[in-house]
Scaffold this active site. Sequence first.
Site, PDB file in Angstrom:
ATOM      1  N   CYS A   1      -5.297  -2.649   2.695  1.00 36.71           N
ATOM      2  CA  CYS A   1      -5.522  -2.499   4.029  1.00 36.71           C
ATOM      3  C   CYS A   1      -6.539  -2.773   4.788  1.00 36.71           C
ATOM      4  O   CYS A   1      -7.063  -3.927   4.797  1.00 36.71           O
ATOM      5  CB  CYS A   1      -4.605  -1.382   4.522  1.00 36.71           C
ATOM      6  SG  CYS A   1      -3.837  -1.112   6.045  1.00 36.71           S
TER       7      CYS A   1
ATOM      8  N   LYS B   1      -9.092   2.946  -2.704  1.00 39.32           N
ATOM      9  CA  LYS B   1      -9.737   2.626  -1.199  1.00 39.32           C
ATOM     10  C   LYS B   1     -10.933   3.254  -1.199  1.00 39.32           C
ATOM     11  O   LYS B   1     -11.124   4.463  -1.211  1.00 39.32           O
ATOM     12  CB  LYS B   1      -8.574   3.025  -0.494  1.00 39.32           C
ATOM     13  CG  LYS B   1      -8.488   2.347   0.991  1.00 39.32           C
ATOM     14  CD  LYS B   1      -7.338   2.916   1.584  1.00 39.32           C
ATOM     15  CE  LYS B   1      -7.282   1.887   3.131  1.00 39.32           C
ATOM     16  NZ  LYS B   1      -6.113   2.236   3.905  1.00 39.32           N
TER      17      LYS B   1
ATOM     18  N   GLU C   1       0.793  -1.252  -0.189  1.00 42.22           N
ATOM     19  CA  GLU C   1       0.045   0.067   0.105  1.00 42.22           C
ATOM     20  C   GLU C   1       0.699   1.145  -0.170  1.00 42.22           C
ATOM     21  O   GLU C   1       1.832   1.473   0.737  1.00 42.22           O
ATOM     22  CB  GLU C   1      -1.034  -0.098   1.569  1.00 42.22           C
ATOM     23  CG  GLU C   1      -1.796   1.226   1.438  1.00 42.22           C
ATOM     24  CD  GLU C   1      -2.476   1.159   2.845  1.00 42.22           C
ATOM     25  OE1 GLU C   1      -3.383   2.043   3.039  1.00 42.22           O
ATOM     26  OE2 GLU C   1      -2.065   0.642   3.537  1.00 42.22           O
TER      27      GLU C   1
END
Length: 307
Positions: free
Chosen positions: A165, A131, A44
């Site tokens: 994540c 995200k 990430e």
Amino acid sequence: MTSSTVAALQIGSHPDGKAKTLARILAYEHEIKQAGADLVVMPEALLGGYPKGETFSTYVGYRLPEGRAAFERYAANAIDVPGPETAELEGLAARTGAYLVVGVIERDGSTLHCSALFISPETGLCAKHRKLMPTGSERLIWGQGDGSTLPVVETPAGKIGAAICWENHMPLLRTAMYAKGVDVWCAPTVDERDNWLISMRHIAHEGRCFLVSACQYQPSPREAGTSVPHWDEDRPLMQGGSVILSPMGEVIVGPLKNQEGLLVAQIDSADLIKARYDFDVVGHYSRPDVFTLMVDERPKASVVFKK
């Protein structure tokens, strides 16, 4: 039965910015090619950086000028998609024959997104995932993605998709991706805690898919010659923990900790069918008469012009 080679590249963002980070990535070209990797997953926010410990001088109700200056510097280190950095990554994919999943900070006008880019050795940049839900104070610096960037990409290793994540903790996101038929779940992250491995093993077992989690490795602030507020300067800022898992949630290789490196594993698509024999979460083990999920994949814009 199809065998393929998947890998997690555990490296960290260079403190001097995206150009040196890109050089770090490209330095692994020989190793990727030598491994015969069909897929390489990277952490990430690798290109653009994860600003761990940074407050951007923000407090509830007000922002300080030095925080705005810090954000300006951070935004300058983000990348355009497409742009010169993606062109370099396309070249790396073409030369190695590997599909790449790369965590980046993507600049979209004046908004930044934490994104995962999908790069094909044949066609180059082919998809991206933004995200959906930045975690905690990440919401100050990153915008939210929408349902239009939930891709699944066909590769020699199978269908790949990504969750970044703590998105991996969102049950409905996972369900949507399972329904898209993900064979290899890609999890770029900066979460290096022991609980992360527990989550990854659960997702591989729940989705009955292979899983490749790539985490950044960042040495201690003292070793790196940097300073991070409220951090033990002798402790690694991120210890890594990249891992590759089977569709039964078993560790194939890893976790790799406290060092950079390319983590490599052979996988066999036959294991997917074997694992789903008694549990197909969106197939024979689902109850659509009781539970359904609607996923809105339309891109969302704050301003729409019609003529």
